[in-house]
Write a protein that holds these residues in place. Structure first.
Motif, PDB file in Angstrom:
ATOM      1  N   ASP A  94       0.841  35.556 -18.782  1.00 15.05           N
ATOM      2  CA  ASP A  94       1.863  36.576 -19.029  1.00 15.05           C
ATOM      3  C   ASP A  94       1.743  37.698 -17.998  1.00 15.05           C
ATOM      4  OD1 ASP A  94       3.896  37.895 -20.329  1.00 15.05           O
ATOM      5  OD2 ASP A  94       2.745  38.350 -22.135  1.00 15.05           O
ATOM      6  N   ASP A  95       2.851  38.370 -17.732  1.00 15.73           N
ATOM      7  CA  ASP A  95       2.855  39.555 -16.857  1.00 15.73           C
ATOM      8  C   ASP A  95       2.234  39.245 -15.505  1.00 15.73           C
ATOM      9  OD1 ASP A  95       3.765  40.707 -19.179  1.00 15.73           O
ATOM     10  OD2 ASP A  95       1.882  41.727 -19.646  1.00 15.73           O
TER      11      ASP A  95
ATOM     12  N   ASP B  75       6.817  38.652 -14.273  1.00 14.96           N
ATOM     13  CA  ASP B  75       6.986  39.907 -15.000  1.00 14.96           C
ATOM     14  C   ASP B  75       8.313  40.576 -14.663  1.00 14.96           C
ATOM     15  OD1 ASP B  75       5.516  41.845 -16.777  1.00 14.96           O
ATOM     16  OD2 ASP B  75       6.129  43.175 -15.138  1.00 14.96           O
TER      17      ASP B  75
ATOM     18  N   GLU C 193      10.870  36.857 -17.103  1.00 12.91           N
ATOM     19  CA  GLU C 193      10.928  37.777 -18.228  1.00 12.91           C
ATOM     20  C   GLU C 193      11.742  39.019 -17.860  1.00 12.91           C
ATOM     21  OE1 GLU C 193       7.442  38.278 -21.325  1.00 12.91           O
ATOM     22  OE2 GLU C 193       6.934  39.022 -19.357  1.00 12.91           O
TER      23      GLU C 193
HETATM   24 MG    MG Z   1       5.197  39.700 -20.167  1.00 11.95          MG
END
Ligand code: MG
Ligand code: C2E
Ligand code: MG
Ligand code: MG
Length: 291
Positions: free
Chosen positions: A179-180, A202, A236
């Motif tokens: 994630d990110d 991200d 995202e």
């Molecule tokens: Mg994220």
């Protein structure tokens, strides 16, 4: 030394500091009881294939329904839960609830390939793998339908125990997502050291696209790297059609963002899972930009 300084320090303690401290203490006390009082809830944000309109999954995003304050977003209290040592309880609740919700959705006729769950670095220790295993067993969810989102903060560690845990998770059959991506401090070597399935670009990179050619090149490089490592990609924070088109041109198809949907409660997710829902939405979006 610190002690001496502390004793002699003149503290200007005004009313606003006092009330801020009181509020913080109150929040801490409330948070300690939030799980037991059943005040947490999950919202879900669909991930959509921008070519076909199919839903490829949904990310679970926790909220705290505070009796006085209403819904409190995670950035306001997850760090406090981490500090207070409550994150294991919160995380376990999220994991069990997300698994149970996916099973329930399918039982009521919806088609959805997987659910993603965020895991804090502080939660990622010893018994986490056992918690995942028991959440799967209790819900009856197939491991491949669960995706664990880890951040670079977890992966940066060379600790043998972390590497072992990630492999144990993979052995269970769950999917692993980073994630990110690109926002933490880390070397890239973890990308090959850990058995990852997916990389999430991200939102900050999406926002950067409009701000210059160099940012565009950076995103292109991330995409190329992920693809050559065999990682699936999710973007995202896509809010605008131009952004969707950029990623579609780069053959990055899975989009998670307000353009398709904000995170919504489970009951509202059902409507988004209806066959053709995003197919229709995409047709409208495509039409409005081609005119
Ligand atoms: Mg994220
Ligand atoms: P994240 O995992 O990166 O989740 C994505 C965040 O981006 C979500 O914020 C989502 O609402 C937001 N987002 C999605 N699409 C868009 C968009 O198009 N525009 C904008 N402006 N924002 C978008 P949210 O729900 O407030 O969550 C924030 C963070 O809190 C998450 O970031 C995650 O790090 C953390 N979090 C959420 N749920 C959990 C949880 O169950 N456990 C833990 N440990 N952390 C969680
Ligand atoms: Mg996430
Ligand atoms: Mg984030």
């Amino acid at each position: 030394n610190a002690k001496k300084r502390g004793r002699n320090r003149v503290v200007v303690y005004d009313d606003s500091m006092e009330s801020a401290n009181r509020e913080r203490l109150q929040l801490e006390n409330d948070l300690r009881r939030a799980v037991d009082l059943n005040q947490l809830l999950l919202h879900y944000q669909p991930q959509v294939n921008a070519r076909t309109g199919e839903v490829t999954g949904a990310e679970s995003l926790v909220r705290w329904n505070h009796p006085d304050e209403g819904l409190i977003p995670p950035f306001k209290w997850i760090p406090i839960a981490e500090e207070l040592g409550l994150i294991d309880d919160v995380g376990e609740w999220v994991l069990r609830k997300a698994c149970a919700d996916l099973v329930e959705l399918r039982a009521s006729g919806h088609t959805i390939p997987k659910v993603s769950v965020n895991v804090s670095a502080l939660q990622f220790h010893d018994d986490f793998v056992d918690t995942v295993q028991s959440a799967l067993q209790e819900s009856g969810l197939a491991a491949q339908s669960l995706e664990i989102e880890l951040t670079e903060g977890v992966m940066v560690s060379n600790q043998e125990s972390i590497v072992t845990m990630v492999h144990r998770l993979k052995d269970l059959g769950v999917r692993l997502s980073i994630d990110d991506f690109g926002t933490g401090y880390s070397s890239l070597s973890y990308l090959t050291r850990f058995p990852l399935d997916e990389l999430k670009i991200d939102r900050s990179f999406v926002v950067g696209l409009a701000k210059g050619k160099q940012n565009v090149e950076l995103v292109r490089a991330i995409i190329a790297m992920a693809k050559s490592l065999g990682l699936e990609l999710v973007v995202e924070g896509v809010e605008r059609m131009e952004e969707l088109e950029f990623f579609r041109d780069q053959e990055v198809d899975v989009i998670q963002g307000f353009l398709f949907s904000q995170p919504v409660p489970l009951e509202a997710l059902r409507a988004l899972l209806a066959p053709e829902h995003f197919v229709r939405q995409l047709a409208l979006l495509n039409r409005s930009t081609s005119q």
